[in-house]
Enzyme design. Structure first.
Site, PDB file in Angstrom:
ATOM      1  N   HIS A 153      70.960 158.287  52.611  1.00 38.71           N
ATOM      2  CA  HIS A 153      70.390 159.634  52.589  1.00 38.71           C
ATOM      3  C   HIS A 153      69.483 159.828  51.361  1.00 38.71           C
ATOM      4  O   HIS A 153      68.360 160.335  51.474  1.00 38.71           O
ATOM      5  CB  HIS A 153      71.516 160.670  52.577  1.00 38.71           C
ATOM      6  CG  HIS A 153      71.030 162.074  52.359  1.00 38.71           C
ATOM      7  ND1 HIS A 153      70.389 162.791  53.351  1.00 38.71           N
ATOM      8  CD2 HIS A 153      71.053 162.874  51.263  1.00 38.71           C
ATOM      9  CE1 HIS A 153      70.051 163.989  52.864  1.00 38.71           C
ATOM     10  NE2 HIS A 153      70.444 164.061  51.597  1.00 38.71           N
ATOM     11  N   HIS A 158      65.317 161.293  50.669  1.00 35.56           N
ATOM     12  CA  HIS A 158      64.670 161.983  49.543  1.00 35.56           C
ATOM     13  C   HIS A 158      63.644 161.128  48.804  1.00 35.56           C
ATOM     14  O   HIS A 158      62.531 161.565  48.552  1.00 35.56           O
ATOM     15  CB  HIS A 158      65.722 162.463  48.540  1.00 35.56           C
ATOM     16  CG  HIS A 158      66.538 163.622  49.040  1.00 35.56           C
ATOM     17  ND1 HIS A 158      66.014 164.876  49.255  1.00 35.56           N
ATOM     18  CD2 HIS A 158      67.850 163.699  49.382  1.00 35.56           C
ATOM     19  CE1 HIS A 158      66.969 165.692  49.692  1.00 35.56           C
ATOM     20  NE2 HIS A 158      68.092 165.001  49.782  1.00 35.56           N
ATOM     21  N   GLU A 199      65.715 169.649  53.165  1.00 35.98           N
ATOM     22  CA  GLU A 199      66.714 168.887  53.914  1.00 35.98           C
ATOM     23  C   GLU A 199      66.442 168.868  55.422  1.00 35.98           C
ATOM     24  O   GLU A 199      66.617 167.835  56.079  1.00 35.98           O
ATOM     25  CB  GLU A 199      68.125 169.441  53.663  1.00 35.98           C
ATOM     26  CG  GLU A 199      68.619 169.303  52.225  1.00 35.98           C
ATOM     27  CD  GLU A 199      68.984 167.873  51.836  1.00 35.98           C
ATOM     28  OE1 GLU A 199      68.916 166.958  52.669  1.00 35.98           O
ATOM     29  OE2 GLU A 199      69.338 167.673  50.649  1.00 35.98           O
ATOM     30  N   SER A 218      67.258 160.938  57.473  1.00 38.23           N
ATOM     31  CA  SER A 218      68.293 159.936  57.224  1.00 38.23           C
ATOM     32  C   SER A 218      69.404 159.980  58.265  1.00 38.23           C
ATOM     33  O   SER A 218      70.429 159.329  58.098  1.00 38.23           O
ATOM     34  CB  SER A 218      68.892 160.145  55.825  1.00 38.23           C
ATOM     35  OG  SER A 218      69.493 161.417  55.725  1.00 38.23           O
TER      36      SER A 218
END
Ligand SMILES: [Fe+2]
Length: 288
Positions: A153, A158, A199, A218
């Site tokens: 993730h 990110h 997100e 992700s």
């Protein structure tokens, strides 16, 4: 960010529904990897984690499957940034090398943390162009799922996006906004906007809905499902006041007309956000 804030004791307290809950080897491994993050002090070189062949294989499987999905579902800026950051596919990347590459691209760095860090620490570090990243990987029994942020993730979601200059800037603006949000209510509003953008954000590109959000980028399952969510127009007050459930696919998403539209709107919001801005936004949306 002080060392004390970042150095929480390594924990292997997993929830009873965590896929690794009844796997003692996994719990021990989590403890050992978390210890690396816990011992690290900001500014020191990031020590490498020696990953097991099974962990490298898990990274190869998951990151390869995600990369194939990104072709169809990720915004173009993300795909280009991914090429620039060039994460290895054959092994779990070391934060040391990701941080070095990222700092050359957008002046962002990565710092290891043992697990979830306090909200204000996580957001606040972004103001210093620093991204707090875990180093452990999800449990091998469910490669397409993790109930918490893991290295997939953090890096695939990110850090790839942080290799894009406009987005690196947005992340820093978010960190600064979080520091100006002194009241808990203002920080909560900010956190929700962060959730529905950084997100779980989506934007239109050539009449297709694509994502720039780390949570979707992700998640193998959510990449395949997000186009069936209820898509609403980009609305900061709606995002900041809407609650969400982290355990399921997001049923409502907010779409920018384009990624440039998101960068403009979100950037404008983050540049001026503080407790007063929060009060004005909430008041403006309350019927009299
Ligand atoms: Fe995240």
């Amino acid at each position: 960010m002080t060392a004390t804030e970042l150095s929480r004791r390594p924990s292997v307290d997993l929830a009873s529904d965590h896929p690794g809950f009844s796997d003692p080897a996994y719990r021990a491994r989590r403890g050992a990897i978390s210890a690396v993050g816990a011992a690290h002090r900001p500014g020191d070189p990031i020590p490498d984690v020696v990953y097991a062949p099974e962990e490298d294989a898990l990274w190869t499987l998951v990151s390869g499957e995600l990369a194939a999905k990104h072709e169809r579902f990720a915004v173009q800026a993300y795909r280009e940034a991914t090429a620039r950051l060039a994460l290895p596919l054959d092994r779990v990347p070391q934060l040391r090398e990701v941080s070095a590459r990222l700092s050359g691209l957008t002046d962002f760095t990565v710092t290891p943390v043992p697990g979830l860090v306090p909200t204000r620490v996580f957001y606040g570090s972004l103001a210093d162009r620093t991204f707090c990243s875990t180093q452990y990987i999800r449990h091998h029994s469910v490669p397409r799922y993790t109930p918490e942020p893991d290295v997939v993730h953090e890096l695939v979601g990110h850090c790839n996006m942080l290799a894009e200059a406009d987005f690196a800037e947005l992340y820093q603006l978010a960190g600064r906004a979080s520091r100006r949000a002194e009241s808990d209510a203002a920080l909560e509003f900010f956190s929700r906007v962060f959730w529905f953008t950084f997100e779980f954000g989506v934007a239109w590109e050539q009449r297709e809905l694509r994502t720039y959000g780390a949570g979707i980028l992700s998640s193998f399952g959510e990449l395949g499902a997000f186009r069936t969510a209820e898509i609403r127009s980009f609305d900061l007050v709606a995002m900041g006041t809407m609650s969400y459930d982290i355990t399921r696919y997001q049923p409502v998403l907010f779409a920018g007309r384009s990624l440039a539209h998101v960068v403009d709107e979100l950037g404008g919001f983050l540049r001026t956000y503080d407790d007063d801005a929060y009060e004005r936004l909430v008041r403006s949306s309350t019927p009299r």
